[in-house]
Design a protein around this motif. Structure first.
Motif, PDB file in Angstrom:
ATOM      1  N   PRO A 114       0.807  -1.212   0.000  1.00  0.00           N
ATOM      2  CA  PRO A 114       0.000   0.000   0.000  1.00  0.00           C
ATOM      3  C   PRO A 114       0.845   1.269   0.000  1.00  0.00           C
ATOM      4  O   PRO A 114       0.555   2.221  -0.734  1.00  0.00           O
ATOM      5  CB  PRO A 114      -0.801  -0.104   1.300  1.00  0.00           C
ATOM      6  CG  PRO A 114      -0.828  -1.550   1.622  1.00  0.00           C
ATOM      7  CD  PRO A 114       0.457  -2.119   1.112  1.00  0.00           C
ATOM      8  N   PRO A 132      -6.804   7.940   0.309  1.00  0.00           N
ATOM      9  CA  PRO A 132      -5.759   8.908  -0.052  1.00  0.00           C
ATOM     10  C   PRO A 132      -5.452   8.910  -1.545  1.00  0.00           C
ATOM     11  O   PRO A 132      -5.216   9.983  -2.128  1.00  0.00           O
ATOM     12  CB  PRO A 132      -4.536   8.453   0.751  1.00  0.00           C
ATOM     13  CG  PRO A 132      -5.004   7.452   1.722  1.00  0.00           C
ATOM     14  CD  PRO A 132      -6.401   7.063   1.420  1.00  0.00           C
ATOM     15  N   VAL A 133      -5.467   7.727  -2.169  1.00  0.00           N
ATOM     16  CA  VAL A 133      -5.195   7.672  -3.611  1.00  0.00           C
ATOM     17  C   VAL A 133      -6.279   8.441  -4.368  1.00  0.00           C
ATOM     18  O   VAL A 133      -5.991   9.259  -5.254  1.00  0.00           O
ATOM     19  CB  VAL A 133      -5.119   6.198  -4.099  1.00  0.00           C
ATOM     20  CG1 VAL A 133      -5.110   6.145  -5.617  1.00  0.00           C
ATOM     21  CG2 VAL A 133      -3.891   5.521  -3.541  1.00  0.00           C
ATOM     22  N   VAL A 192      -5.783  12.219  -3.914  1.00  0.00           N
ATOM     23  CA  VAL A 192      -4.653  12.739  -4.699  1.00  0.00           C
ATOM     24  C   VAL A 192      -5.061  12.894  -6.155  1.00  0.00           C
ATOM     25  O   VAL A 192      -4.791  13.919  -6.797  1.00  0.00           O
ATOM     26  CB  VAL A 192      -3.425  11.798  -4.577  1.00  0.00           C
ATOM     27  CG1 VAL A 192      -2.359  12.177  -5.592  1.00  0.00           C
ATOM     28  CG2 VAL A 192      -2.849  11.855  -3.175  1.00  0.00           C
ATOM     29  N   VAL A 232       1.598   6.721  -6.844  1.00  0.00           N
ATOM     30  CA  VAL A 232       0.491   7.576  -7.293  1.00  0.00           C
ATOM     31  C   VAL A 232       0.835   9.048  -7.047  1.00  0.00           C
ATOM     32  O   VAL A 232       0.652   9.901  -7.915  1.00  0.00           O
ATOM     33  CB  VAL A 232      -0.823   7.185  -6.574  1.00  0.00           C
ATOM     34  CG1 VAL A 232      -1.892   8.246  -6.800  1.00  0.00           C
ATOM     35  CG2 VAL A 232      -1.308   5.838  -7.067  1.00  0.00           C
ATOM     36  N   SER A 249      -6.471  -0.504   1.708  1.00  0.00           N
ATOM     37  CA  SER A 249      -6.189   0.338   2.873  1.00  0.00           C
ATOM     38  C   SER A 249      -5.791   1.765   2.505  1.00  0.00           C
ATOM     39  O   SER A 249      -5.917   2.671   3.313  1.00  0.00           O
ATOM     40  CB  SER A 249      -5.091  -0.299   3.714  1.00  0.00           C
ATOM     41  OG  SER A 249      -3.963  -0.544   2.912  1.00  0.00           O
ATOM     42  N   VAL A 250      -5.290   1.988   1.285  1.00  0.00           N
ATOM     43  CA  VAL A 250      -4.890   3.360   0.933  1.00  0.00           C
ATOM     44  C   VAL A 250      -5.793   3.945  -0.155  1.00  0.00           C
ATOM     45  O   VAL A 250      -5.446   4.956  -0.767  1.00  0.00           O
ATOM     46  CB  VAL A 250      -3.414   3.440   0.454  1.00  0.00           C
ATOM     47  CG1 VAL A 250      -2.474   3.198   1.604  1.00  0.00           C
ATOM     48  CG2 VAL A 250      -3.153   2.498  -0.686  1.00  0.00           C
ATOM     49  N   LEU A 295       0.785   4.064  -2.962  1.00  0.00           N
ATOM     50  CA  LEU A 295       0.457   5.459  -2.669  1.00  0.00           C
ATOM     51  C   LEU A 295       1.598   6.381  -3.081  1.00  0.00           C
ATOM     52  O   LEU A 295       1.387   7.438  -3.677  1.00  0.00           O
ATOM     53  CB  LEU A 295       0.150   5.608  -1.173  1.00  0.00           C
ATOM     54  CG  LEU A 295      -0.328   6.996  -0.724  1.00  0.00           C
ATOM     55  CD1 LEU A 295      -1.543   7.435  -1.515  1.00  0.00           C
ATOM     56  CD2 LEU A 295      -0.649   6.993   0.761  1.00  0.00           C
TER      57      LEU A 295
END
Lengths: 178, 202
Positions: free
Chosen positions: A11, B70-71, B74, A18, B66-67, A15
């Protein structure tokens, strides 16, 4: 063990990737639009100064003060003034004919209540400033020559105060430099 | 194609973002003071929603659960910034009239909501249908609300500086509460009640 660690890192990795892609796309966009945006801003100022001083030929920008000239003669000054209105900041371009007189004002941006305070942008309000001696920049109830907008005393007051205070400050600056 | 149509149509009335899902109320309350603002906001939201739905549905399989939020944020914030820079550079007039509303799209729950509920679970093809449908639903809601607020609050209907018509009597004494925040709550609540009562929405 190795597997679960890799799983935990995934993860974070995704992130990060990205965000990195987003940052590069944004800086690329910023790069290609930078010149155009600067030009638009410059054009906007030029157009507004031309609107205030139709005979403008050249202008010089120094210490937040535009000195307007035509055939080597200084024909006026312009500067930005800002005040706290009812709904946020009011930004005003003020033009001075000389050290004592306002040429005109243009409301550049405001977030006052539409239909009430936002009427400060209308000609019926701003035209009161045209050729007004700096000493007379005050609401009529305070002994000046500006009539406040009905129901929009705070917006009117903020505009008047910003124009007067900044004008006095800039006139001092103009007089210092011969 | 029938599924595409279904995904497209549902956002317009059946799950209208404003009146049924009650999402994105903050920008809706703030900008529905004039038709101009409604159209500008719609344009911004449409571009961002379409872009974020496409990208998110395209990469949905590689985003760890889990992310994902936030992705999404963004990606949405990047689209808003790109739109805002592009408008500023090439369409300064539109940028000017949108003002604060462009950056406000980042916190528009509709965009994040569609990413979470739809784009992260469906293919690009259907996510485009979803984005377009929701954008039209948002536009309809904004137009109805701002039509009422502008007309009652200023007594006249002005679009892009052209006055279409005005109501004599109201122009001199506009019901300015409608153009202010309380008026937005009133209009939205009354419209919602009306739509529910008449069975337009469930």
């Amino acid at each position: 063990m190795k597997n679960s660690k890799a799983k935990q890192a995934l993860p974070i990795l995704v992130l990060t990737v990205v965000v990195l892609i987003a940052v590069s796309v944004l800086s690329f966009t910023h790069d290609i639009t930078k010149a155009a945006i600067a030009e638009q801003k410059d054009n906007k100022v030029k157009n507004m100064l031309k609107e205030m001083f139709p005979s403008i030929e050249n202008y010089k920008y120094e210490d937040n003060l535009y000195t307007i000239s035509s055939q080597d003669d200084i024909i006026g000054y312009a500067f930005l003034a800002s005040g706290q209105g009812y709904g946020g900041e009011i930004e005003i371009l003020v033009g001075l004919e000389d050290e004592n007189t306002v040429k005109s004002i243009i409301i550049i941006s405001q977030t006052e209540t539409p239909g009430i305070g936002a009427r400060i942008t209308e000609k019926s309000f701003t035209s009161q400033f045209v050729n007004l001696p700096i000493d007379d920049i005050a609401l009529s109830r305070d002994g000046g020559k500006i009539d406040a907008l009905t129901g929009a005393t705070i917006s009117s007051n903020a505009t008047v105060n910003a124009v007067r205070e900044t004008s006095i400050e800039k006139v001092r600056l103009i007089k210092e430099v011969p | 194609m029938t599924r595409w149509r279904k995904d497209f149509l549902k956002g317009i009335i059946v799950s209208n973002p404003v009146f049924v899902l009650v999402l994105g109320l903050c920008p809706t309350l703030a900008i529905s003071t004039s038709i101009d603002n409604a159209l500008g906001m719609t344009m911004g939201v449409t571009i961002v929603l379409l872009g974020s739905n496409i990208i998110i549905s395209a990469i949905r399989k590689i985003i760890p659960n889990s992310v994902r939020i936030p992705v999404f944020i963004v990606i949405i914030a990047s689209f808003v910034t790109i739109v805002s820079l592009t408008f500023q550079a090439y369409f300064p007039d539109i940028y000017e009239s949108l003002g604060i509303f462009l950056p406000l799209i980042v916190v528009n729950c509709i965009v994040l909501g569609r990413a979470e509920v739809f784009a992260s679970k469906n293919s690009v093809f259907y996510s485009i249908a979803d984005a377009l449908g929701v954008a039209i639903g948002f536009m309809l809601a904004l137009l109805i609300i701002s039509f009422i607020r502008q007309l009652l609050g200023t007594g006249a209907l002005t679009i892009f500086g052209n006055e279409l018509f005005s109501l004599p009597g109201l122009v001199e004494h506009p019901l300015s509460i409608f153009i202010q925040a309380p008026g937005a709550f009133l209009v939205i609540a009354l419209l919602m009640a009306l739509f529910k009562h008449t069975g337009v929405i469930e």
